[in-house]
Design an enzyme around this catalytic site. Sequence first.
Site, mmCIF file in Angstrom:
data_model
loop_
_atom_site.group_PDB
_atom_site.id
_atom_site.type_symbol
_atom_site.label_atom_id
_atom_site.label_comp_id
_atom_site.label_asym_id
_atom_site.label_seq_id
_atom_site.Cartn_x
_atom_site.Cartn_y
_atom_site.Cartn_z
ATOM 1 N N ARG A 157 0.834 -1.218 0.000
ATOM 2 C CA ARG A 157 0.000 0.000 0.000
ATOM 3 C C ARG A 157 0.867 1.266 0.000
ATOM 4 O O ARG A 157 0.555 2.255 0.653
ATOM 5 C CB ARG A 157 -0.921 0.068 1.230
ATOM 6 N N SER A 232 -10.315 -0.574 5.134
ATOM 7 C CA SER A 232 -9.457 -0.827 6.310
ATOM 8 C C SER A 232 -8.953 0.507 6.849
ATOM 9 O O SER A 232 -8.261 1.232 6.141
ATOM 10 C CB SER A 232 -8.259 -1.682 5.916
ATOM 11 N N GLU A 328 -4.387 3.807 8.117
ATOM 12 C CA GLU A 328 -3.991 3.680 6.709
ATOM 13 C C GLU A 328 -4.644 4.828 5.927
ATOM 14 O O GLU A 328 -4.138 5.302 4.922
ATOM 15 C CB GLU A 328 -4.494 2.322 6.183
HETATM 16 C C1 LIG Z 1 -15.325 -0.355 1.189
HETATM 17 C C2 LIG Z 1 -13.864 -0.127 0.862
HETATM 18 C C3 LIG Z 1 -13.067 -1.215 0.578
HETATM 19 C C4 LIG Z 1 -11.707 -1.038 0.250
HETATM 20 N N1 LIG Z 1 -10.957 -2.129 -0.037
HETATM 21 C C5 LIG Z 1 -9.664 -1.980 -0.409
HETATM 22 C C6 LIG Z 1 -8.882 -3.121 -0.772
HETATM 23 O O1 LIG Z 1 -9.345 -4.259 -0.781
HETATM 24 N N2 LIG Z 1 -7.592 -2.894 -1.124
HETATM 25 C C7 LIG Z 1 -7.033 -1.653 -1.163
HETATM 26 O O2 LIG Z 1 -5.863 -1.529 -1.524
HETATM 27 N N3 LIG Z 1 -7.767 -0.560 -0.815
HETATM 28 C C8 LIG Z 1 -9.055 -0.690 -0.450
HETATM 29 N N4 LIG Z 1 -9.795 0.414 -0.098
HETATM 30 C C9 LIG Z 1 -9.155 1.739 -0.048
HETATM 31 C C10 LIG Z 1 -9.330 2.572 -1.335
HETATM 32 O O3 LIG Z 1 -10.333 2.029 -2.149
HETATM 33 C C11 LIG Z 1 -8.031 2.671 -2.137
HETATM 34 O O4 LIG Z 1 -7.022 3.242 -1.361
HETATM 35 C C12 LIG Z 1 -8.219 3.488 -3.435
HETATM 36 O O5 LIG Z 1 -7.089 3.368 -4.264
HETATM 37 C C13 LIG Z 1 -8.467 4.968 -3.174
HETATM 38 O O6 LIG Z 1 -8.865 5.532 -4.398
HETATM 39 P P1 LIG Z 1 -9.511 6.974 -4.472
HETATM 40 O O7 LIG Z 1 -9.693 7.301 -5.921
HETATM 41 O O8 LIG Z 1 -10.723 7.028 -3.640
HETATM 42 O O9 LIG Z 1 -8.353 7.875 -3.886
HETATM 43 P P2 LIG Z 1 -8.316 8.942 -2.691
HETATM 44 O O10 LIG Z 1 -8.662 8.272 -1.404
HETATM 45 O O11 LIG Z 1 -9.094 10.141 -3.074
HETATM 46 O O12 LIG Z 1 -6.762 9.301 -2.716
HETATM 47 C C14 LIG Z 1 -5.795 8.324 -2.414
HETATM 48 C C15 LIG Z 1 -4.410 8.906 -2.674
HETATM 49 O O13 LIG Z 1 -4.198 9.050 -4.067
HETATM 50 C C16 LIG Z 1 -3.818 10.398 -4.387
HETATM 51 N N5 LIG Z 1 -4.414 10.682 -5.712
HETATM 52 C C17 LIG Z 1 -5.665 10.358 -6.126
HETATM 53 N N6 LIG Z 1 -5.830 10.716 -7.414
HETATM 54 C C18 LIG Z 1 -4.668 11.298 -7.813
HETATM 55 C C19 LIG Z 1 -4.208 11.878 -9.050
HETATM 56 N N7 LIG Z 1 -4.994 11.938 -10.121
HETATM 57 N N8 LIG Z 1 -2.959 12.366 -9.093
HETATM 58 C C20 LIG Z 1 -2.139 12.312 -8.009
HETATM 59 N N9 LIG Z 1 -2.506 11.765 -6.824
HETATM 60 C C21 LIG Z 1 -3.758 11.271 -6.733
HETATM 61 C C22 LIG Z 1 -4.382 11.236 -3.250
HETATM 62 O O14 LIG Z 1 -3.657 12.441 -3.107
HETATM 63 C C23 LIG Z 1 -4.180 10.288 -2.070
HETATM 64 O O15 LIG Z 1 -2.857 10.360 -1.615
HETATM 65 C C24 LIG Z 1 -11.152 0.268 0.222
HETATM 66 C C25 LIG Z 1 -11.980 1.372 0.511
HETATM 67 C C26 LIG Z 1 -13.316 1.184 0.809
HETATM 68 C C27 LIG Z 1 -14.190 2.376 1.068
#
Ligand SMILES: Cc1cc2nc3c(=O)[nH]c(=O)nc-3n(C[C@H](O)[C@H](O)[C@H](O)COP(=O)(O)OP(=O)(O)OC[C@H]3O[C@@H](n4cnc5c(N)ncnc54)[C@H](O)[C@@H]3O)c2cc1C
Length: 332
Positions: A157, A232, A328
Amino acid sequence: MKDLSNYSLLAHNTFGIEARCSRFLEYSTVEEAQEIALLLKSPYLLIGAGSNLLLTGDFDGMVVHSALRGIEKIDATHVRCGSGEVWDDVVAWCVAHTLYGAENLSLIPGEVGASAVQNIGAYGAEVKDFISSIEAVEIGTGKQCSFSREECQYGYRDSRFKHEWKNRYLITHVTYQLSSDSSLQRLDYGNIRSELEHRGINQPTPLELRQVVIDIRNSKLPAPKVMGNAGSFFMNPVVERSKYEELLRMYPQMPHYYIDENHEKIPAGWMIDQCGWKGRSLGPAGVHDRQALVLVNRGGATGADIVALCQRIQHDVHEKFGIEIHPEVNIV
Ligand SMILES: Cc1cc2nc3c(=O)[nH]c(=O)nc-3n(C[C@H](O)[C@H](O)[C@H](O)COP(=O)(O)OP(=O)(O)OC[C@H]3O[C@@H](n4cnc5c(N)ncnc54)[C@H](O)[C@@H]3O)c2cc1C
């Protein structure tokens, strides 16, 4: 380019927290990303779908989001995607084109840009296994750059985008290298194999594997649309072997994962459960009743409510096990 003032972030965080930002900027092309890269001033926050984010209040600064779309097959196995594509749509697209490799990461919330920042992972697979390259625009100069997987220094991660490259780049595209045969399939993790056997499937197609992963996830994790959460909430701590052995004498049933000869990983969810927090609440913030690692918004919780619960849990885990657990989730 979208440029809005005093903008609500409610639809941009899966915890369902009401918070506003002073200015919201969204790019749909590389040129728009370059324009934003040149006008950004601190403080600013880069977001995807906000599924790894906890907002503790209004953000007095600029929030930047990618709406850059497109999923394009550039040769037999390489797929180039806009950073604003929904990650699970990319998995569905790959599966529909009989490309193997992404199935285990089905249904992970969030967008393509964040997949490359977070190194998302599930069921024995990580996106770094099939990331080929990342395109971005440098904040401050607007310069276009491209990074190989090796340059991103992926870990659990983790990536360079979370450390020395934090807030330095607007990701515009990610290219994934899938496989046209089953060599990238991971079936020996969790109950994937037994679930496939239960369905009489020996050699799953990408679609069959994706469906199994979706069904397993749906049975275990709360959907953010039903109950706000960010997956998580805590990282699983890695402890010294001597500490692990001391705990194992006290808790012989303790689950653990070997890291190396000096370290062992202990599931934070198990410790939280042992502290009696599973299913409990502190005001409108709670711990999910099936998965103690997931903190939930039971309705109307503020970021401060979730933080208060987080701190109580950290305190209790430390008191019982002598271990510090850390979020996390990105707390802003
Ligand atoms: C129900 C649920 C289940 C989940 N299960 C998992 C799992 O099984 N495995 C897992 O790994 N994660 C899981 N996650 C966590 C989450 O889905 C991941 O971390 C996901 O990648 C976050 O994506 P996001 O687009 O919402 O990013 P955000 O939360 O908005 O941002 C995450 C990071 O990416 C950066 N970022 C986003 N877009 C850009 C861009 N275009 N340019 C530069 N930086 C950027 C942000 O600055 C931040 O640091 C889960 C979350 C939920 C709610």
